[in-house]
Design a protein around this motif. Structure first.
Motif, PDB file in Angstrom:
ATOM      1  N   MET A   1      49.190  44.503  25.605  1.00  0.00           N
ATOM      2  CA  MET A   1      48.329  43.505  26.247  1.00  0.00           C
ATOM      3  C   MET A   1      47.772  42.573  25.184  1.00  0.00           C
ATOM      4  N   ILE A   2      47.785  41.273  25.472  1.00  0.00           N
ATOM      5  CA  ILE A   2      47.241  40.269  24.565  1.00  0.00           C
ATOM      6  C   ILE A   2      46.020  39.644  25.230  1.00  0.00           C
ATOM      7  N   GLU A   3      44.866  39.819  24.616  1.00  0.00           N
ATOM      8  CA  GLU A   3      43.654  39.208  25.158  1.00  0.00           C
ATOM      9  C   GLU A   3      43.499  37.813  24.571  1.00  0.00           C
ATOM     10  N   LEU A   4      43.397  36.839  25.453  1.00  0.00           N
ATOM     11  CA  LEU A   4      43.242  35.464  25.001  1.00  0.00           C
ATOM     12  C   LEU A   4      41.781  35.089  24.828  1.00  0.00           C
ATOM     13  N   GLU A   5      40.927  35.631  25.653  1.00  0.00           N
ATOM     14  CA  GLU A   5      39.499  35.378  25.571  1.00  0.00           C
ATOM     15  C   GLU A   5      38.770  36.634  25.999  1.00  0.00           C
ATOM     16  N   GLY A   6      37.451  36.639  25.826  1.00  0.00           N
ATOM     17  CA  GLY A   6      36.667  37.770  26.270  1.00  0.00           C
ATOM     18  C   GLY A   6      36.699  37.884  27.782  1.00  0.00           C
ATOM     19  N   VAL A   7      36.659  39.106  28.291  1.00  0.00           N
ATOM     20  CA  VAL A   7      36.678  39.341  29.731  1.00  0.00           C
ATOM     21  C   VAL A   7      35.352  38.877  30.328  1.00  0.00           C
ATOM     22  N   PRO A   8      35.355  38.000  31.322  1.00  0.00           N
ATOM     23  CA  PRO A   8      34.108  37.484  31.879  1.00  0.00           C
ATOM     24  C   PRO A   8      33.447  38.493  32.804  1.00  0.00           C
ATOM     25  N   GLU A   9      32.151  38.291  33.064  1.00  0.00           N
ATOM     26  CA  GLU A   9      31.434  39.075  34.065  1.00  0.00           C
ATOM     27  C   GLU A   9      31.599  38.384  35.413  1.00  0.00           C
ATOM     28  N   LEU A  10      32.056  39.147  36.392  1.00  0.00           N
ATOM     29  CA  LEU A  10      32.433  38.562  37.671  1.00  0.00           C
ATOM     30  C   LEU A  10      31.514  39.017  38.790  1.00  0.00           C
ATOM     31  N   ILE A  11      31.525  38.222  39.885  1.00  0.00           N
ATOM     32  CA  ILE A  11      30.717  38.501  41.063  1.00  0.00           C
ATOM     33  C   ILE A  11      31.636  38.867  42.227  1.00  0.00           C
ATOM     34  N   ASP A  12      31.498  40.082  42.738  1.00  0.00           N
ATOM     35  CA  ASP A  12      32.284  40.561  43.890  1.00  0.00           C
ATOM     36  C   ASP A  12      33.751  40.132  43.791  1.00  0.00           C
ATOM     37  N   PRO A  13      34.429  40.469  42.729  1.00  0.00           N
ATOM     38  CA  PRO A  13      35.786  39.917  42.523  1.00  0.00           C
ATOM     39  C   PRO A  13      36.845  40.544  43.422  1.00  0.00           C
ATOM     40  N   VAL A  14      37.791  39.707  43.822  1.00  0.00           N
ATOM     41  CA  VAL A  14      39.010  40.124  44.512  1.00  0.00           C
ATOM     42  C   VAL A  14      40.178  39.627  43.683  1.00  0.00           C
ATOM     43  N   MET A  15      41.162  40.488  43.482  1.00  0.00           N
ATOM     44  CA  MET A  15      42.339  40.109  42.705  1.00  0.00           C
ATOM     45  C   MET A  15      43.434  39.624  43.657  1.00  0.00           C
ATOM     46  N   VAL A  16      44.013  38.460  43.364  1.00  0.00           N
ATOM     47  CA  VAL A  16      45.096  37.882  44.154  1.00  0.00           C
ATOM     48  C   VAL A  16      46.289  37.702  43.227  1.00  0.00           C
ATOM     49  N   ALA A  17      47.420  38.313  43.582  1.00  0.00           N
ATOM     50  CA  ALA A  17      48.578  38.329  42.691  1.00  0.00           C
ATOM     51  C   ALA A  17      49.830  37.848  43.404  1.00  0.00           C
ATOM     52  N   ALA A  18      50.743  37.277  42.630  1.00  0.00           N
ATOM     53  CA  ALA A  18      52.076  36.905  43.123  1.00  0.00           C
ATOM     54  C   ALA A  18      53.022  36.904  41.943  1.00  0.00           C
ATOM     55  N   PHE A  19      54.280  37.261  42.200  1.00  0.00           N
ATOM     56  CA  PHE A  19      55.268  37.380  41.133  1.00  0.00           C
ATOM     57  C   PHE A  19      56.556  36.669  41.538  1.00  0.00           C
ATOM     58  N   GLU A  20      57.076  35.877  40.628  1.00  0.00           N
ATOM     59  CA  GLU A  20      58.351  35.212  40.863  1.00  0.00           C
ATOM     60  C   GLU A  20      59.468  36.244  40.886  1.00  0.00           C
ATOM     61  N   GLY A  21      60.514  35.934  41.652  1.00  0.00           N
ATOM     62  CA  GLY A  21      61.657  36.828  41.682  1.00  0.00           C
ATOM     63  C   GLY A  21      61.979  37.339  43.065  1.00  0.00           C
ATOM     64  N   TRP A  22      62.293  38.609  43.173  1.00  0.00           N
ATOM     65  CA  TRP A  22      62.809  39.218  44.400  1.00  0.00           C
ATOM     66  C   TRP A  22      61.835  39.117  45.562  1.00  0.00           C
ATOM     67  N   ASN A  23      60.532  39.133  45.269  1.00  0.00           N
ATOM     68  CA  ASN A  23      59.499  39.104  46.312  1.00  0.00           C
ATOM     69  C   ASN A  23      59.018  37.696  46.631  1.00  0.00           C
ATOM     70  N   ASP A  24      59.756  36.675  46.211  1.00  0.00           N
ATOM     71  CA  ASP A  24      59.212  35.314  46.238  1.00  0.00           C
ATOM     72  C   ASP A  24      60.228  34.324  46.795  1.00  0.00           C
ATOM     73  N   ALA A  25      60.678  34.550  48.032  1.00  0.00           N
ATOM     74  CA  ALA A  25      61.643  33.653  48.661  1.00  0.00           C
ATOM     75  C   ALA A  25      61.068  32.241  48.762  1.00  0.00           C
ATOM     76  N   GLY A  26      61.858  31.275  48.351  1.00  0.00           N
ATOM     77  CA  GLY A  26      61.403  29.888  48.392  1.00  0.00           C
ATOM     78  C   GLY A  26      60.264  29.593  47.446  1.00  0.00           C
ATOM     79  N   ASP A  27      59.970  30.507  46.519  1.00  0.00           N
ATOM     80  CA  ASP A  27      58.828  30.373  45.591  1.00  0.00           C
ATOM     81  C   ASP A  27      57.509  30.190  46.338  1.00  0.00           C
ATOM     82  N   ALA A  28      57.454  30.660  47.579  1.00  0.00           N
ATOM     83  CA  ALA A  28      56.274  30.398  48.406  1.00  0.00           C
ATOM     84  C   ALA A  28      55.039  31.131  47.894  1.00  0.00           C
ATOM     85  N   ALA A  29      55.187  32.393  47.487  1.00  0.00           N
ATOM     86  CA  ALA A  29      54.034  33.184  47.057  1.00  0.00           C
ATOM     87  C   ALA A  29      53.507  32.719  45.706  1.00  0.00           C
ATOM     88  N   SER A  30      54.400  32.571  44.731  1.00  0.00           N
ATOM     89  CA  SER A  30      53.946  32.136  43.404  1.00  0.00           C
ATOM     90  C   SER A  30      53.358  30.729  43.459  1.00  0.00           C
TER      91      SER A  30
END
Length: 378
Positions: A1-30
């Protein structure tokens, strides 16, 4: 893992992820996550080490010039953070952690453990993974989007489908299963992309994913030019289909199958649910130009109205004719002041009014809500 900056303090965070490739028909998700990052000006704070997860003969690095200096961009997965308000743009803010990258070539379990390590350190409350798949869906209809989870309690609480999929899976399925074992609530949203027009981009599918994410998280997502891009994409596919009679016939068969499948959903409860979604997305202070999947939110485009269930456009309804004044020769008993006569007169006028025929044909469609997807894909 490469840290680019310090990890910020967050408020009620939700993580939203998308990955190019097999799960990304038409690049819609990414493209949907890229839109969030761009509109909310996300700040990258970490990236995974490309050496650990990627085969560079499959996903090659790229070289570019920066002020005359050659630099290399390595394929990887980056994490950024954005801060948003609630659905009305008011009240307490919350943070989204955006995860965007390429499906890894190797060490998927370690990859997921790193993502979950970030989620734990940042206090993430839920992880939402976006995906898109190829399906037998016509481009002329609203894009089916399914919400899937492996958590039975979460499925009941958030009106989601409980995953029953069996078969090959991608990093989206692996990450969701890893969240289940780690005790992190996880949801995957899947958009169905027409298989006969699978080439990226597909802004209509990206828009559908963002609309569903908006409902799920109760946040107001700025759409920018995405709605206009989605409309232009559909018009372009319409033109291509019209040039090939076989494609046009095939699209028509998909439309008929979709409409037939939608009929059981045309219930009062479904209509009410779609109307509530419309009200949540509609911002009365946003003014002209704020769009949803169906067009401008305030309807000021002036030319066509969107038929919500079918995705078709149609001319505005004609203004009803005013009752005429009595004329010489009218029968006093059945003249214009008689309600029965007024009704008969309007009916006969509709029969000869060419604009009323299209409205009558669309009246049954306009009562149907947008249907959910037929296949979750995961």
């Amino acid at each position: 893992m490469i840290e680019l900056e310090g990890v910020p303090e967050l408020i009620d965070p939700v993580m939203v992820a998308a990955f190019e490739g097999w799960n990304d028909a038409g690049d819609a998700a990414s493209a949907a996550v890229a839109h969030l990052d761009r509109e909310w000006k996300g700040e990258v704070f970490a990236a995974l080490d490309a050496e650990d997860y990627y085969d560079f003969q499959v996903n090659r690095p790229t070289v570019f010039l920066d002020g005359g200096v050659r630099k290399i961009t390595w394929p990887t997965t980056r994490l950024s953070v954005v801060r948003v308000g609630d659905a009305n743009g008011k009240g307490r803010a919350r943070d989204l952690v955006l995860v965007r990258g390429i499906e890894p070539s190797m060490r998927w379990r370690s990859f997921c453990n790193e993502i979950l390590g970030f989620a734990h350190e940042l206090g993430v409350e839920m992880l939402v993974v976006l995906g898109s798949l190829l399906g037998d869906t016509p481009h002329t209809r609203p894009v089916p989007v399914s919400g899937v989870t492996s958590d039975a309690e979460l499925a009941r609480r958030m009106d989601l489908e409980e995953s029953r999929y069996e078969g090959p899976t991608g990093i989206v399925g692996i990450l969701q299963e890893a969240c289940t074992h780690a005790g992190v609530p996880a949801v995957s949203l899947w958009a169905a992309v027409p298989h006969y027009v699978s080439q990226p981009p597909n802004p209509k599918a990206s828009l559908a994913l963002l609309n569903r994410l908006e409902d799920l998280l109760d946040v107001r997502i700025p759409l920018g030019e995405l709605s206009e891009d989605a409309r232009a994409w559909q018009l372009g596919v319409d033109q291509l289909a019209a040039e090939d009679s076989e494609v046009a016939e095939y699209v028509q068969s998909l439309e008929e199958a979709r409409d037939t499948a939608d009929l059981p959903e045309a219930s009062g409860e479904a209509i009410a649910r779609e109307f509530e979604r419309y009200l949540r997305r509609r911002d009365p202070q946003s003014g002209p130009g704020v769009a949803t999947e169906g067009g401008l939110a305030d309807g000021r485009d002036g030319s066509f109205h969107r038929d919500a269930p079918s995705g078709r456009t149609r001319p505005p309804r004609p203004v009803p004719k005013e009752p005429r004044e009595p004329r010489p020769g009218d029968d006093p008993g059945t003249g214009p002041t008689d309600p029965a006569h007024d009704r008969d007169a309007r009916d006969s006028a509709d029969e000869v009014d060419p604009s009323s025929g299209a409205d009558a044909a669309d009246s049954s469609d306009s009562a149907k809500p947008e249907d959910g997807p037929e296949d979750s894909g995961s």
